[in-house]
Design a protein around this motif. Structure first.
Motif, PDB file in Angstrom:
ATOM      1  N   ALA A 127       4.518  -3.895   8.225  1.00 43.31           N
ATOM      2  CA  ALA A 127       5.401  -2.889   7.646  1.00 43.31           C
ATOM      3  C   ALA A 127       6.828  -3.429   7.658  1.00 43.31           C
ATOM      4  O   ALA A 127       7.304  -3.918   8.685  1.00 43.31           O
ATOM      5  CB  ALA A 127       5.322  -1.582   8.424  1.00 43.31           C
ATOM      6  N   PHE A 128       7.493  -3.363   6.511  1.00 41.66           N
ATOM      7  CA  PHE A 128       8.886  -3.790   6.384  1.00 41.66           C
ATOM      8  C   PHE A 128       9.767  -2.547   6.422  1.00 41.66           C
ATOM      9  O   PHE A 128       9.505  -1.577   5.700  1.00 41.66           O
ATOM     10  CB  PHE A 128       9.113  -4.520   5.058  1.00 41.66           C
ATOM     11  N   TYR A 170       2.263  -3.054   4.064  1.00 40.23           N
ATOM     12  CA  TYR A 170       1.490  -4.033   3.299  1.00 40.23           C
ATOM     13  C   TYR A 170       0.231  -4.365   4.095  1.00 40.23           C
ATOM     14  O   TYR A 170       0.316  -4.801   5.250  1.00 40.23           O
ATOM     15  CB  TYR A 170       2.289  -5.316   3.077  1.00 40.23           C
ATOM     16  N   ALA A 171      -0.926  -4.172   3.485  1.00 40.78           N
ATOM     17  CA  ALA A 171      -2.193  -4.459   4.156  1.00 40.78           C
ATOM     18  C   ALA A 171      -2.558  -5.929   3.998  1.00 40.78           C
ATOM     19  O   ALA A 171      -2.296  -6.542   2.955  1.00 40.78           O
ATOM     20  CB  ALA A 171      -3.304  -3.588   3.579  1.00 40.78           C
ATOM     21  N   VAL A 206       0.822  -1.204   0.000  1.00 37.11           N
ATOM     22  CA  VAL A 206       0.000   0.000   0.000  1.00 37.11           C
ATOM     23  C   VAL A 206       0.858   1.258   0.000  1.00 37.11           C
ATOM     24  O   VAL A 206       0.631   2.185  -0.762  1.00 37.11           O
ATOM     25  CB  VAL A 206      -0.952   0.015   1.223  1.00 37.11           C
ATOM     26  N   GLY A 207       1.858   1.335   0.865  1.00 35.48           N
ATOM     27  CA  GLY A 207       2.697   2.531   0.985  1.00 35.48           C
ATOM     28  C   GLY A 207       2.882   2.896   2.438  1.00 35.48           C
ATOM     29  O   GLY A 207       3.412   2.113   3.219  1.00 35.48           O
ATOM     30  N   VAL A 209       0.982  -4.023  12.361  1.00 36.08           N
ATOM     31  CA  VAL A 209       0.270  -2.748  12.467  1.00 36.08           C
ATOM     32  C   VAL A 209      -1.165  -3.003  12.924  1.00 36.08           C
ATOM     33  O   VAL A 209      -1.865  -3.851  12.358  1.00 36.08           O
ATOM     34  CB  VAL A 209       0.273  -2.007  11.116  1.00 36.08           C
ATOM     35  N   GLN A 210      -1.592  -2.256  13.950  1.00 36.86           N
ATOM     36  CA  GLN A 210      -2.960  -2.379  14.438  1.00 36.86           C
ATOM     37  C   GLN A 210      -3.744  -1.107  14.131  1.00 36.86           C
ATOM     38  O   GLN A 210      -3.204  -0.004  14.113  1.00 36.86           O
ATOM     39  CB  GLN A 210      -2.988  -2.651  15.943  1.00 36.86           C
ATOM     40  N   ALA A 211      -5.037  -1.292  13.868  1.00 34.25           N
ATOM     41  CA  ALA A 211      -5.935  -0.169  13.597  1.00 34.25           C
ATOM     42  C   ALA A 211      -7.365  -0.674  13.696  1.00 34.25           C
ATOM     43  O   ALA A 211      -7.613  -1.886  13.766  1.00 34.25           O
ATOM     44  CB  ALA A 211      -5.675   0.430  12.212  1.00 34.25           C
TER      45      ALA A 211
END
Length: 245
Positions: free
Chosen positions: A138-139, A182-183, A39-40, A216-218
């Motif tokens: 996330a890398f 990356y999602a 994704v970015g 990543v959490q959201a």
């Protein structure tokens, strides 16, 4: 009596539509095995749930696992220089979706065989913020000037076989900090991420020669409601076509 039957018929029709829509939701969810989509930047409002790090030279530690709400776990000796040179070593991150636990493993070999260098101690259950889910990875890497990092053989497996993540592989040179998000796409389940790493050049006594993978959490996107809307929209289109005929 007639009015009552008419209302019952309408109610049955509405219920049938709802059941059909939820069936479509189930089909949409089950048809997509878990995968990673580049994704970015990290999504707005997200935060780090966990981070597995491999280091070249920092406090005599070769690696560490940071867990939200818990103390950082350090991967002990041999530490300094463990990733140096032209001998790649393998690493592996895994997620247990039932227990919500993550593990971060390092191996002396380059093929994920032999004893784990950190003796199975780098694992735990990070603390989620209220309403959050694990939504992506996330890398990242941080390199000082005149240093380099080689990442290779990066693969992801959520039960359907290994998938290469070639976009995160290569020989990277310092300096600077880079992170790519990356999602997750599909239904969350157990997964394993692995790769190899080594630092061919450079020396430092700080924390500026490292690579890492972040969970990543959201607040998750309302995918079920989106699918429900798509299902209802599809039924509406079919109804309009039937009326035209």
């Amino acid at each position: 009596m007639y009015g009552s039957k008419k209302l019952d018929g309408k109610a049955r029709g509405i219920m049938n539509k709802i059941v059909t829509a939820f069936a479509l939701c189930a089909m949409v969810g089950s048809a997509h095995a878990l995968s990673l989509v580049q994704v970015g930047p990290n999504p707005t409002g997200s935060s780090t749930l966990f981070r597995g790090t491999g280091t070249a030279n920092t406090g005599n530690q070769k690696a560490r696992l940071e867990l939200a709400g818990l103390s950082t776990i350090q991967g002990g000796n041999p530490g300094n220089g463990w990733f140096y040179g032209n001998n790649p070593r393998s690493w592996e991150m895994s997620w247990n979706n039932t227990n919500k636990t993550v593990s971060w493993k390092l191996f002396s070999s380059s093929d994920w065989t032999g004893p784990e260098a950190t003796n199975g101690l780098m694992n735990g259950a990070p603390v989620f913020q209220s309403g959050n889910d694990l939504v992506g990875l996330a890398f990242g890497r941080s390199l000082a000037t005149d240093t380099s990092l080689n990442l290779d053989n990066i693969m992801f497996n959520a039960g359907s076989g290994w998938v290469d993540i070639n976009s995160e592989e290569g020989l990277f040179t310092g300096g600077g900090f880079t992170k790519t998000y990356y999602a997750f796409n599909g239904t969350m389940t157990d997964w394993v991420l692995r790769g190899t790493a080594n630092f061919p050049a450079g020396t430092t006594t700080g924390d500026s020669m490292r690579f890492f993978v972040e969970g990543v959490q959201a607040v998750p996107e309302p995918g079920t409601m989106v699918a429900l809307g798509l299902g209802l929209a599809a039924m509406a289109r079919r109804k309009r076509k039937a009326q035209v005929r």
